[in-house]
Write an enzyme that holds these catalytic residues in place. Structure first.
Site, PDB file in Angstrom:
ATOM      1  N   LYS A 248       0.864  -1.191   0.000  1.00 50.30           N
ATOM      2  CA  LYS A 248       0.000   0.000   0.000  1.00 50.30           C
ATOM      3  C   LYS A 248       0.894   1.233   0.000  1.00 50.30           C
ATOM      4  O   LYS A 248       1.676   1.443   0.918  1.00 50.30           O
ATOM      5  CB  LYS A 248      -0.922   0.015   1.218  1.00 50.30           C
ATOM      6  CG  LYS A 248      -1.857   1.214   1.220  1.00 50.30           C
ATOM      7  CD  LYS A 248      -2.850   1.161   2.365  1.00 50.30           C
ATOM      8  CE  LYS A 248      -3.987   2.147   2.204  1.00 50.30           C
ATOM      9  NZ  LYS A 248      -3.605   3.535   2.108  1.00 50.30           N
ATOM     10  N   ARG A 253      -3.502   8.920  -5.762  1.00 53.39           N
ATOM     11  CA  ARG A 253      -4.172   7.995  -6.678  1.00 53.39           C
ATOM     12  C   ARG A 253      -4.198   8.594  -8.073  1.00 53.39           C
ATOM     13  O   ARG A 253      -4.458   9.801  -8.222  1.00 53.39           O
ATOM     14  CB  ARG A 253      -5.605   7.776  -6.174  1.00 53.39           C
ATOM     15  CG  ARG A 253      -6.404   6.725  -6.932  1.00 53.39           C
ATOM     16  CD  ARG A 253      -6.025   5.361  -6.443  1.00 53.39           C
ATOM     17  NE  ARG A 253      -6.782   4.292  -7.059  1.00 53.39           N
ATOM     18  CZ  ARG A 253      -7.774   3.633  -6.444  1.00 53.39           C
ATOM     19  NH1 ARG A 253      -8.163   3.983  -5.241  1.00 53.39           N
ATOM     20  NH2 ARG A 253      -8.374   2.630  -7.049  1.00 53.39           N
ATOM     21  N   ARG A 268      -7.682  11.468  -7.947  1.00 51.09           N
ATOM     22  CA  ARG A 268      -8.791  10.829  -7.251  1.00 51.09           C
ATOM     23  C   ARG A 268     -10.042  11.709  -7.310  1.00 51.09           C
ATOM     24  O   ARG A 268     -11.165  11.228  -7.328  1.00 51.09           O
ATOM     25  CB  ARG A 268      -8.369  10.602  -5.805  1.00 51.09           C
ATOM     26  CG  ARG A 268      -9.518  10.153  -4.975  1.00 51.09           C
ATOM     27  CD  ARG A 268      -9.074   9.692  -3.649  1.00 51.09           C
ATOM     28  NE  ARG A 268     -10.262   9.319  -2.919  1.00 51.09           N
ATOM     29  CZ  ARG A 268     -10.271   8.564  -1.867  1.00 51.09           C
ATOM     30  NH1 ARG A 268      -9.153   8.091  -1.416  1.00 51.09           N
ATOM     31  NH2 ARG A 268     -11.389   8.283  -1.254  1.00 51.09           N
ATOM     32  N   PHE A 336      -1.568  -0.758 -10.330  1.00 51.21           N
ATOM     33  CA  PHE A 336      -2.106  -1.987  -9.732  1.00 51.21           C
ATOM     34  C   PHE A 336      -3.370  -2.511 -10.402  1.00 51.21           C
ATOM     35  O   PHE A 336      -3.902  -3.532 -10.001  1.00 51.21           O
ATOM     36  CB  PHE A 336      -2.325  -1.830  -8.219  1.00 51.21           C
ATOM     37  CG  PHE A 336      -3.013  -0.561  -7.789  1.00 51.21           C
ATOM     38  CD1 PHE A 336      -4.358  -0.381  -8.006  1.00 51.21           C
ATOM     39  CD2 PHE A 336      -2.291   0.444  -7.152  1.00 51.21           C
ATOM     40  CE1 PHE A 336      -4.998   0.771  -7.592  1.00 51.21           C
ATOM     41  CE2 PHE A 336      -2.918   1.612  -6.731  1.00 51.21           C
ATOM     42  CZ  PHE A 336      -4.275   1.783  -6.956  1.00 51.21           C
ATOM     43  N   ARG A 413     -16.538   1.252  -1.689  1.00 52.99           N
ATOM     44  CA  ARG A 413     -15.655   0.799  -0.628  1.00 52.99           C
ATOM     45  C   ARG A 413     -16.216  -0.538  -0.157  1.00 52.99           C
ATOM     46  O   ARG A 413     -17.024  -0.593   0.756  1.00 52.99           O
ATOM     47  CB  ARG A 413     -15.675   1.826   0.505  1.00 52.99           C
ATOM     48  CG  ARG A 413     -14.496   1.749   1.435  1.00 52.99           C
ATOM     49  CD  ARG A 413     -14.618   2.784   2.518  1.00 52.99           C
ATOM     50  NE  ARG A 413     -14.224   4.118   2.122  1.00 52.99           N
ATOM     51  CZ  ARG A 413     -12.967   4.514   1.927  1.00 52.99           C
ATOM     52  NH1 ARG A 413     -11.978   3.659   2.090  1.00 52.99           N
ATOM     53  NH2 ARG A 413     -12.689   5.734   1.585  1.00 52.99           N
ATOM     54  N   LYS A 419      -7.840  -2.930   3.379  1.00 51.42           N
ATOM     55  CA  LYS A 419      -6.551  -2.340   3.756  1.00 51.42           C
ATOM     56  C   LYS A 419      -6.186  -2.745   5.184  1.00 51.42           C
ATOM     57  O   LYS A 419      -7.041  -2.850   6.058  1.00 51.42           O
ATOM     58  CB  LYS A 419      -6.582  -0.817   3.604  1.00 51.42           C
ATOM     59  CG  LYS A 419      -7.678  -0.111   4.315  1.00 51.42           C
ATOM     60  CD  LYS A 419      -7.670   1.382   3.966  1.00 51.42           C
ATOM     61  CE  LYS A 419      -8.904   2.038   4.530  1.00 51.42           C
ATOM     62  NZ  LYS A 419      -9.044   3.438   4.222  1.00 51.42           N
TER      63      LYS A 419
END
Ligand code: AMP
Length: 571
Positions: A248, A253, A268, A336, A413, A419
């Site tokens: 992470k 982002r 983001r 990613f 989410r 996370k």
């Protein structure tokens, strides 16, 4: 064709309503009776904008220019306007007072086109041009219309309405059922154009919401991760033998859209940040082997093979001296995910397949990298990987589901990404992204600065901000002027309609929700002083909060939600 006055009357009524449902239904009732094209314009204007979230909609009118335009429109001295503004606190209210015209036939379309012309005016003489168009518009709009045009132009509608309420009102207006809001929100997370979505729902109903997919050049909302309190919870949530854990990275982002040689980097918040990171854009054009692709990743400050802290990267958030800072603070991107390749959306493909496709089209280099990861059926190995990440100075890991259903969920989410951060491992500590909605004057050594910030979490269901903690420590000396400068433009006289503050917590200065800060806290209790998730007279409160950093990469509605706080509290 509806008059702008009718929209301004609606705004006036909405301003007075505090109940969420009543507000939503009133807005829905208005939208329902518009032509699809008008729905599009009205939806943008309700949010105080003239285009999609990812488009450049900045009208380029600062406070002083607006005052000049008001002076021209009503033939008043700027001195007098400034005096009235000092007294009343809002230029829209000032305009309403000065303007004597009670009726106007100007249409929503006409106002909208004029605002578009203001936005497009650029280059030499553009300031004068903007002022001239605005002055003309104010003169024609009637007092109520002129009030709201002024507010829209200054970016403060003060209606207390966010995207969530507008989406909910679409559900009521065009499908007759608020229960369809989730489907509409899913479409919105893919297109990020509230006007376009409203227009197509008005024209074709709910079926049109299901047709939205990813389009090159139009960013989708990034997928987000859930958190767990105990490492063992990961296993419970993942439910597969195999586990994939990625490093992470604590950076910014980014969503890269590549079309041939052209690459756009979206933040983001869906802003085009290509100009801020020219080396990423250049490298992406060369190192991504696909002609067309949309890739997801995190930009970090990166030097001599080492990842640098988030604060360092924030110096790259600038419009000037880009070349100088490019040398000073080099960056790299860790990719990613791949969500679109060669004309095909990969949103519905499972993560392992997306990752494989990503690996195939990336030629890793100094600037373009693949997120490092560990895939294993042995949880001890995953734990070891986490430990290594922390020792290497990273924030933690993101565990990604490898199940068949592990699709890419824009803006969600969910439990497909989990996370696990160092702070969680160290005990009850946790970080929250909160919105500053008030401040208290400092005393003693803090005299002349704020002493503490009143911070709120986001209640998504009610589309409003509820106070969660008062943050008085963790600041470095240099943080004060920086935070104060950023807060200045959000200052308002009265608490905005979309915030909830208990009497006992009344701050010295109020701010409309705008600035997001990261706060570290020890534990969550209940308190009569806070309104977060209030049940009876008690809300949730974060104890022993410490300021960590500013989060300019997050919007107020990206803040930690009441739902998340509840789930953290209940473990
Ligand atoms: P948080 O901001 O604490 O909710 O953490 C989620 C964020 O971590 C994402 O929005 C990404 O910006 C960032 N991130 C860093 N590394 C990864 C990764 N390997 N996969 C997904 N997100 C990541």
């Amino acid at each position: 064709m509806k008059t702008f006055r009718s929209l301004a009357s609606l705004f006036s009524e909405l301003e007075e309503i505090s109940s969420y449902n009543e507000k939503r239904d009133k807005l829905a009732g208005f939208l329902e009776n518009l032509e699809p094209k008008e729905v599009k314009r009205a939806a943008y204007l309700t949010l105080g904008t003239i285009g999609a979230d990812y488009e450049d909609t900045d009208l380029g009118i600062a406070g002083k220019m607006a005052i000049q335009a008001v002076g021209e429109a009503y033939d008043e001295k700027e001195k007098k306007i400034n005096k009235m503004l000092d007294k009343m606190g809002d230029l829209g209210d000032v305009v309403q007072k000065i303007d004597s015209k009670t009726s106007s036939r100007i249409s929503i379309k006409e106002v909208f086109s004029a605002l578009q012309r203001i936005q497009r005016a650029s280059g030499e003489g553009s300031q004068g041009k903007k002022i001239e168009i605005l002055a003309g518009l104010l003169k024609d709009a009637g007092k109520l219309g002129a009030k709201f045009i002024t507010r829209i132009v200054l970016g403060k509608t003060r209606l207390g309405i966010g995207e969530q309420m507008v989406l909910d009102s679409f559900a009521v207006a065009f499908t007759g059922d608020s229960g369809n809001k989730d489907t509409i929100e899913d479409a919105y997370n893919k297109c990020n154009d509230i006007g376009e979505l409203g227009g197509s729902l008005a024209e074709n109903g709910l079926s049109s919401a299901k047709r939205y997919s990813i389009v090159l050049g139009r960013p989708v909302k990034p997928m987000l991760a859930q958190r767990v309190d105990k490492v063992s919870d990961i296993l419970e949530r993942v439910q597969t033998d195999e586990i994939a854990a990625e490093e992470k990275y604590d950076g910014e982002r980014v969503q890269l859209h590549k079309d041939g040689d052209k690459v756009i980097a979206f933040s983001r918040r869906l802003n085009d940040i290509s100009r801020q990171f020219p080396e990423i854009v250049e490298a992406a054009a060369k190192q991504i082997k696909a002609e067309k692709a949309v890739l997801d990743g995190e930009i970090v400050a990166y030097e001599n093979g080492e990842i640098k802290p988030f604060q360092k990267l924030m110096h790259r958030r600038r419009k000037h001296d880009i070349e100088k800072y490019r040398e000073k603070i080099p960056v790299a991107v860790f990719l990613f995910d791949a969500i679109y390749i060669e004309g095909k959306s990969l949103l519905k493909k499972p993560y392992p397949e997306r990752r494989k496709r990503l690996e195939k089209i990336i030629r890793p280099s100094k600037r373009i990298k693949l997120a490092r990861r560990k895939v294993s059926t042995d949880f001890q190995e995953i734990k070891g990987f986490f430990k290594k990440c922390i020792e290497g100075g990273l924030e933690g890991i993101i565990v990604k589901s490898v199940a068949k259903k592990s699709v890419y969920q824009p803006g969600k989410r969910g439990w497909l990404w989990i996370k696990w951060k160092k702070e969680y491992a160290e005990g009850m500590q946790d970080t929250f992204d909160l919105v500053v909605i008030g401040s208290y004057h400092g005393k003693g050594s803090r005299k002349g600065h704020f002493g503490a910030l009143l911070c709120a979490a986001y209640n998504k269901e009610k589309d409003r901000f509820e106070t969660f903690t008062k943050v008085g420590s963790g600041y470095k000396d240099k943080d004060f002027p920086e935070i104060e400068k950023k807060l200045k433009k959000h200052k308002v006289r009265e608490p905005p309609p979309n915030v909830r503050i208990a009497d006992a917590m009344k701050p010295d200065i109020f701010y409309e929700p705008g600035l997001v800060v990261e706060v570290l806290g020890a534990n969550i209790t209940t308190s009569t002083g806070h309104t977060a998730g209030r049940d009876g007279d008690k809300g949730l409160a974060l104890r022993f909060p410490r300021f960590v950093s500013l989060r300019p990469d997050k919007k107020p509605d990206d803040a930690t939600t009441i739902k998340e706080i509840r789930s953290i509290k209940n473990g």
